[in-house]
Design a protein around this motif. Structure first.
Motif, PDB file in Angstrom:
ATOM      1  N   GLN A   1       5.931  -3.156  -0.561  1.00 28.00           N
ATOM      2  CA  GLN A   1       4.976  -2.672   0.454  1.00 28.00           C
ATOM      3  C   GLN A   1       4.955  -1.210   1.165  1.00 28.00           C
ATOM      4  N   ALA A   2       4.085  -0.854   1.217  1.00 29.17           N
ATOM      5  CA  ALA A   2       4.245   0.745   1.801  1.00 29.17           C
ATOM      6  C   ALA A   2       3.410   0.484   3.190  1.00 29.17           C
ATOM      7  N   PRO A   3       3.582   1.578   4.043  1.00 25.38           N
ATOM      8  CA  PRO A   3       2.747   1.717   5.224  1.00 25.38           C
ATOM      9  C   PRO A   3       1.304   1.427   5.129  1.00 25.38           C
ATOM     10  N   LEU A   4       0.775   1.865   4.115  1.00 21.78           N
ATOM     11  CA  LEU A   4      -0.895   1.205   4.001  1.00 21.78           C
ATOM     12  C   LEU A   4      -1.113  -0.050   3.912  1.00 21.78           C
ATOM     13  N   HIS A   5      -0.068  -0.792   3.184  1.00 23.57           N
ATOM     14  CA  HIS A   5      -0.177  -2.417   3.257  1.00 23.57           C
ATOM     15  C   HIS A   5      -0.051  -2.941   4.475  1.00 23.57           C
ATOM     16  N   LEU A   6       0.829  -2.317   5.406  1.00 25.16           N
ATOM     17  CA  LEU A   6       1.201  -2.937   6.570  1.00 25.16           C
ATOM     18  C   LEU A   6      -0.132  -2.557   7.537  1.00 25.16           C
ATOM     19  N   ALA A   7      -0.791  -1.473   7.341  1.00 25.60           N
ATOM     20  CA  ALA A   7      -2.306  -1.160   8.160  1.00 25.60           C
ATOM     21  C   ALA A   7      -3.187  -2.204   7.650  1.00 25.60           C
ATOM     22  N   LEU A   8      -3.286  -2.409   6.413  1.00 27.50           N
ATOM     23  CA  LEU A   8      -4.315  -3.232   5.981  1.00 27.50           C
ATOM     24  C   LEU A   8      -4.185  -4.896   6.410  1.00 27.50           C
ATOM     25  N   GLY A   9      -2.742  -5.425   6.396  1.00 31.20           N
ATOM     26  CA  GLY A   9      -2.248  -6.330   7.031  1.00 31.20           C
ATOM     27  C   GLY A   9      -2.552  -6.746   8.673  1.00 31.20           C
ATOM     28  N   LEU A  10      -2.281  -5.451   9.205  1.00 32.97           N
ATOM     29  CA  LEU A  10      -2.644  -5.551  10.528  1.00 32.97           C
ATOM     30  C   LEU A  10      -4.068  -5.608  11.015  1.00 32.97           C
ATOM     31  N   LEU A  11      -4.878  -4.707  10.046  1.00 32.98           N
ATOM     32  CA  LEU A  11      -6.512  -5.109  10.343  1.00 32.98           C
ATOM     33  C   LEU A  11      -6.975  -6.583   9.883  1.00 32.98           C
ATOM     34  N   ASP A  12      -6.247  -7.145   9.046  1.00 34.77           N
ATOM     35  CA  ASP A  12      -6.541  -8.644   8.622  1.00 34.77           C
ATOM     36  C   ASP A  12      -6.195  -9.459   9.908  1.00 34.77           C
ATOM     37  N   THR A  13      -5.466  -9.388  10.725  1.00 31.85           N
ATOM     38  CA  THR A  13      -4.970 -10.132  11.865  1.00 31.85           C
ATOM     39  C   THR A  13      -5.862 -10.066  12.903  1.00 31.85           C
TER      40      THR A  13
ATOM     41  N   HIS B   1       2.296  -2.856  18.983  1.00 30.56           N
ATOM     42  CA  HIS B   1       3.632  -2.000  18.782  1.00 30.56           C
ATOM     43  C   HIS B   1       3.277  -1.454  17.072  1.00 30.56           C
ATOM     44  N   LEU B   2       2.926  -2.227  16.535  1.00 30.41           N
ATOM     45  CA  LEU B   2       2.622  -2.038  14.919  1.00 30.41           C
ATOM     46  C   LEU B   2       1.714  -0.996  14.797  1.00 30.41           C
ATOM     47  N   LEU B   3       0.554  -1.010  15.670  1.00 29.33           N
ATOM     48  CA  LEU B   3      -0.454  -0.113  15.650  1.00 29.33           C
ATOM     49  C   LEU B   3      -0.026   1.327  15.916  1.00 29.33           C
ATOM     50  N   LEU B   4       0.776   1.520  17.218  1.00 27.72           N
ATOM     51  CA  LEU B   4       1.277   2.639  17.454  1.00 27.72           C
ATOM     52  C   LEU B   4       2.136   3.332  16.558  1.00 27.72           C
ATOM     53  N   ALA B   5       3.032   2.529  15.979  1.00 29.69           N
ATOM     54  CA  ALA B   5       3.976   2.877  14.817  1.00 29.69           C
ATOM     55  C   ALA B   5       3.344   3.383  13.580  1.00 29.69           C
ATOM     56  N   LEU B   6       2.222   2.775  13.277  1.00 34.67           N
ATOM     57  CA  LEU B   6       1.597   3.088  11.995  1.00 34.67           C
ATOM     58  C   LEU B   6       0.696   4.584  12.240  1.00 34.67           C
ATOM     59  N   LEU B   7       0.277   4.695  13.510  1.00 38.85           N
ATOM     60  CA  LEU B   7      -0.175   5.987  13.973  1.00 38.85           C
ATOM     61  C   LEU B   7       0.964   7.330  13.904  1.00 38.85           C
ATOM     62  N   SER B   8       2.183   6.908  14.147  1.00 37.40           N
ATOM     63  CA  SER B   8       2.807   7.799  14.438  1.00 37.40           C
ATOM     64  C   SER B   8       3.639   8.287  12.936  1.00 37.40           C
ATOM     65  N   VAL B   9       3.181   7.738  11.758  1.00 35.89           N
ATOM     66  CA  VAL B   9       3.666   8.231  10.610  1.00 35.89           C
ATOM     67  C   VAL B   9       2.915   9.507  10.037  1.00 35.89           C
ATOM     68  N   GLU B  10       3.764  10.310   9.509  1.00 32.97           N
ATOM     69  CA  GLU B  10       3.350  11.571   8.924  1.00 32.97           C
ATOM     70  C   GLU B  10       2.283  11.341   8.028  1.00 32.97           C
ATOM     71  N   GLU B  11       0.984  11.841   7.838  1.00 39.68           N
ATOM     72  CA  GLU B  11       0.086  11.693   6.962  1.00 39.68           C
ATOM     73  C   GLU B  11      -0.530  10.313   6.982  1.00 39.68           C
ATOM     74  N   SER B  12      -0.584   9.767   8.243  1.00 37.36           N
ATOM     75  CA  SER B  12      -1.126   8.307   8.320  1.00 37.36           C
ATOM     76  C   SER B  12      -2.385   8.188   7.701  1.00 37.36           C
ATOM     77  N   ALA B  13      -2.566   7.194   6.769  1.00 37.55           N
ATOM     78  CA  ALA B  13      -3.969   6.890   6.524  1.00 37.55           C
ATOM     79  C   ALA B  13      -5.025   6.160   7.632  1.00 37.55           C
ATOM     80  N   LEU B  14      -4.158   5.364   8.284  1.00 35.84           N
ATOM     81  CA  LEU B  14      -4.925   4.657   9.576  1.00 35.84           C
ATOM     82  C   LEU B  14      -5.193   5.872  10.463  1.00 35.84           C
ATOM     83  N   ALA B  15      -4.550   6.550  10.754  1.00 34.62           N
ATOM     84  CA  ALA B  15      -4.818   7.963  11.653  1.00 34.62           C
ATOM     85  C   ALA B  15      -5.974   8.647  11.016  1.00 34.62           C
TER      86      ALA B  15
END
Length: 161
Positions: free
Chosen positions: A15-27, A94-108
């Motif tokens: 899994q990569a951060p993108l997969h975590l973002a997609l999983g988050l949006l599925d929740t 908290h996961l949402l905030l963490a995903l937004l703090s990633v460099e070159e965040s696809a979610l951001a």
């Protein structure tokens, strides 16, 4: 776990951060969904914008997936976000905030296309937490010790502070 199915569908071994973002949006039952909707963002549209085009890849081997260093970093940051708010529970916000703090965040980047900044999301998360005392948010001793044991050096500072 969030994102495993997305990595598996793309035939990836981890899994990569993108997969975590997609999983988050599925929740749909987490606080992050309400926060995004409150900001005028449709989580399903955001999910569709992030979903990578299907690629012809070999099927991943069955069994547990690995986790990239980036994904581990996102989960560690999510725990840090929770600890800095003196919360025992690490939630989707908290996961949402963490995903937004990633460099070159696809979610951001996807949120930026909706004219939503990471600062606006952080503010919405802080507002959704309810009233807090005037003491500055600072992670407890256990969180700081855990961070150092991970070999990460000094604990990160809250970018919203």
């Amino acid at each position: 776990m969030l994102g495993q199915e997305h990595a598996r569908l793309n035939g990836l071994p981890e899994q990569a951060p993108l997969h975590l973002a997609l999983g988050l949006l599925d929740t749909w039952d987490g606080r992050s969904h309400g926060i995004l909707t409150g900001l005028g963002v449709d989580p399903q549209e955001l999910h569709d914008a992030l979903e990578p085009a299907p690629a012809v890849l070999p099927a991943a081997t069955p069994g547990p997936l690995g986790m990239s260093a980036g994904a581990r970093g996102v989960l560690e940051r999510a725990c840090w976000e929770a600890a800095s708010r003196r919360t025992a529970h690490c939630g989707t916000e908290h996961l949402l905030l963490a995903l937004l703090s990633v460099e070159e965040s696809a979610l951001a980047a996807a949120l930026a296309r909706c004219d939503i900044t990471a600062t606006q999301v952080r503010s919405a998360v802080n507002d959704s937490a309810g009233p807090q005392d005037d003491t500055p948010a600072r992670p407890g001793l256990r969180a700081r010790i855990a961070w150092r044991r991970l070999g990460r050096g000094p604990a990160p500072r809250d970018p919203g502070a």
